[in-house]
Design an enzyme around this catalytic site. Structure first.
Site, short mmCIF file in Angstrom:
data_model
loop_
_atom_site.label_atom_id
_atom_site.label_comp_id
_atom_site.label_asym_id
_atom_site.label_seq_id
_atom_site.Cartn_x
_atom_site.Cartn_y
_atom_site.Cartn_z
N LYS A 1 8.21 0.77 3.29
CA LYS A 1 8.91 0.44 2.36
C LYS A 1 9.94 0.67 2.83
CE LYS A 1 5.91 1.39 -1.70
NZ LYS A 1 5.24 1.77 -2.84
N LYS B 1 -2.41 -6.33 4.65
CA LYS B 1 -2.43 -6.40 3.32
C LYS B 1 -2.59 -7.45 2.82
CE LYS B 1 -1.47 -2.77 1.29
NZ LYS B 1 -1.10 -1.72 0.45
N LYS C 1 1.78 -6.92 -3.86
CA LYS C 1 1.78 -7.19 -4.90
C LYS C 1 3.32 -7.22 -4.56
CE LYS C 1 -0.01 -4.12 -8.00
NZ LYS C 1 0.69 -2.21 -8.59
P1 TYM Z 1 -0.36 0.60 -5.46
O1 TYM Z 1 -0.25 -0.11 -7.17
O2 TYM Z 1 0.56 0.46 -5.02
O3 TYM Z 1 -2.15 0.24 -6.07
C1 TYM Z 1 -3.76 0.96 -6.84
C2 TYM Z 1 -4.29 0.96 -5.99
O4 TYM Z 1 -4.86 -1.00 -5.37
C3 TYM Z 1 -5.81 -0.11 -4.18
N1 TYM Z 1 -5.16 -1.98 -4.07
C4 TYM Z 1 -6.20 -1.42 -2.71
N2 TYM Z 1 -7.12 -1.87 -2.21
C5 TYM Z 1 -7.52 -2.71 -2.12
N3 TYM Z 1 -6.99 -3.85 -0.78
C6 TYM Z 1 -5.78 -3.96 -1.35
N4 TYM Z 1 -5.34 -4.86 -0.30
C7 TYM Z 1 -4.73 -3.03 -2.08
N5 TYM Z 1 -3.61 -2.87 -2.50
C8 TYM Z 1 -3.51 -2.32 -3.25
C9 TYM Z 1 -4.56 1.16 -3.86
O5 TYM Z 1 -4.92 1.44 -2.81
C10 TYM Z 1 -4.93 2.04 -5.04
O6 TYM Z 1 -6.01 2.74 -5.50
N6 TYM Z 1 0.28 5.20 -4.84
C11 TYM Z 1 -0.59 4.98 -5.60
C12 TYM Z 1 -0.79 5.11 -7.54
C13 TYM Z 1 -1.06 6.57 -7.24
C14 TYM Z 1 -1.93 7.15 -7.46
C15 TYM Z 1 -1.40 8.54 -7.50
C16 TYM Z 1 -3.88 7.20 -6.43
C17 TYM Z 1 -0.28 7.21 -8.10
N7 TYM Z 1 -0.13 8.49 -8.82
C18 TYM Z 1 -2.90 9.84 -7.77
C19 TYM Z 1 -4.34 7.55 -7.00
C20 TYM Z 1 -3.99 9.13 -7.33
C21 TYM Z 1 -1.16 3.05 -5.45
O7 TYM Z 1 -1.09 3.08 -4.19
O8 TYM Z 1 -0.48 2.17 -6.38
#
Ligand code: TYM
Length: 333
Positions: free
Chosen positions: A112, A195, A198
């Protein structure tokens, strides 16, 4: 007791990766665990956000959870900033026992921040500590996420262990990651080695949960592939990133294994496979998209649901934070 915490950032463009890698698994887990599903707006602002858009996206992610089948009566669904003081306070305490060396290893920060490391904020660097606080604040035992969050969860376990060690009490359970299904890492439709994300500038790279049937079909039709037929065995997908990704998506959406999908489509070309995948994706996603639209038409109702979720979360978090502060030695008068 088995307790789950997981979250998603309200940063727009919720996509198939978020659905298959995370939310869909939450739906099946909610029957066996006490669940906390958060919309992590405090994480979202670690990179610049438009305030109006952040509010809109917070409601949209809530709607996506519910439309996908997460039951707000069963699970606490709420936005992180509603308990902002609690999450931030625990994050601060945990930050004081987290060595910089551990944070320096985080690949997501490196990705990032890129070359602009000196310009990246303290918040972005501390992102994984806030994540650990999210989980530990509820004494969560399990965390269902996609593959990309594995390193952050290992760090959360290390931080929990470090705290327990330092304050000589087995206080925080070490949270277990739950990374499962056939699509733990959904890749971009334009490049099978990166990957689905978003933040990808090309909207063609992902299937958004808000895409209509035509858009989904078009994106799958244009998805990058290779000229070969689909193989009959999994080994035949080796090195064929785009093909492996589409087959994985098909498997996840149809609740089949990759082998089962290949025994159906092995020897066939993408001309046959892509329309079948498009039909399947539309049939799974369309009901979710239309339910999201229905929910979003009444924002006040969404706000009520997350206010209720926040109240439930507060009941659990309060005594845990109180005990944490006692352990640290903060004076309570
Ligand atoms: P975020 O919003 O980036 O992603 C949310 C969830 O989606 C999964 N994900 C994917 N899984 C498979 N293939 C992909 N291309 C893909 N892109 C995203 C992520 O693994 C995630 O499960 N940092 C976390 C948010 C968070 C969180 C937490 C999660 C904040 N606090 C505590 C668990 C526990 C995140 O990645 O958000």
């Amino acid at each position: 007791m088995k307790r789950i915490f997981s979250g998603m950032q309200p940063t727009g463009n919720l996509h198939l990766g978020n659905y298959l890698g995370a939310v869909r698994n939450w739906v099946s887990l909610q029957h066996d665990y006490e669940c906390f599903f958060c919309i992590v707006d405090m994480h979202a602002i670690t990179v610049p956000q438009n305030p109006t858009e952040l509010q809109r996206a917070t409601r949209e992610v809530t709607a996506a959870y519910i439309a996908s089948g997460v039951d707000p009566k069963r699970c606490a669904i709420y936005h992180q900033s509603a308990l902002g003081g609690y999450h931030a306070e625990l994050s601060w305490i945990l930050g004081t026992i987290t060595p910089l060396g551990w944070l320096n290893r985080m690949t997501q920060f490196k990705e990032k921040a890129g070359k602009r490391r000196e310009q990246a904020s303290l918040g972005l660097f501390g992102y994984p500590v806030l994540m650990a606080a999210d989980i530990l604040l509820y004494h969560a035992t399990h965390v269902p996420v996609g593959e990309d969050q594995k390193q952050h969860l290992e760090l959360a376990r290390d931080i929990a262990g470090a705290f327990n060690n330092q304050f000589e009490e087995d206080f925080f359970p070490l949270p277990e990651p739950q990374i499962f299904g056939e699509a733990t890492r959904v890749m971009s439709l334009r490049d099978g080695t990166s990957k689905m994300s978003k933040s990808d500038t090309s909207d063609q790279s992902r299937i958004n949960l808000t895409d209509d049937a035509d858009a989904i079909a078009q994106k799958i039709k244009r998805a990058k592939t290779d000229p070969e037929m689909l193989p009959e065995q999994i080994e035949g997908l080796e090195g064929r990133h785009e093909a492996a990704n589409l087959v994985g998506i098909y498997a996840a959406l149809s609740d089949k294994t990759t082998s089962e999908v290949l025994s159906e489509f092995g020897g066939k070309g993408f001309g046959q496979f892509k329309p079948a995948l498009a039909d399947l994706a539309v049939s799974v996603l369309s009901p979710i998209t239309s339910e999201m639209r229905r929910l979003l038409a009444d924002p006040a109702e969404i706000d009520l649901m997350i206010a209720d979720g926040a109240t439930r979360a507060r009941t659990v978090a309060e005594p845990i934070l109180k005990r944490t502060k006692e352990l640290v030695g903060f004076l309570e008068v």
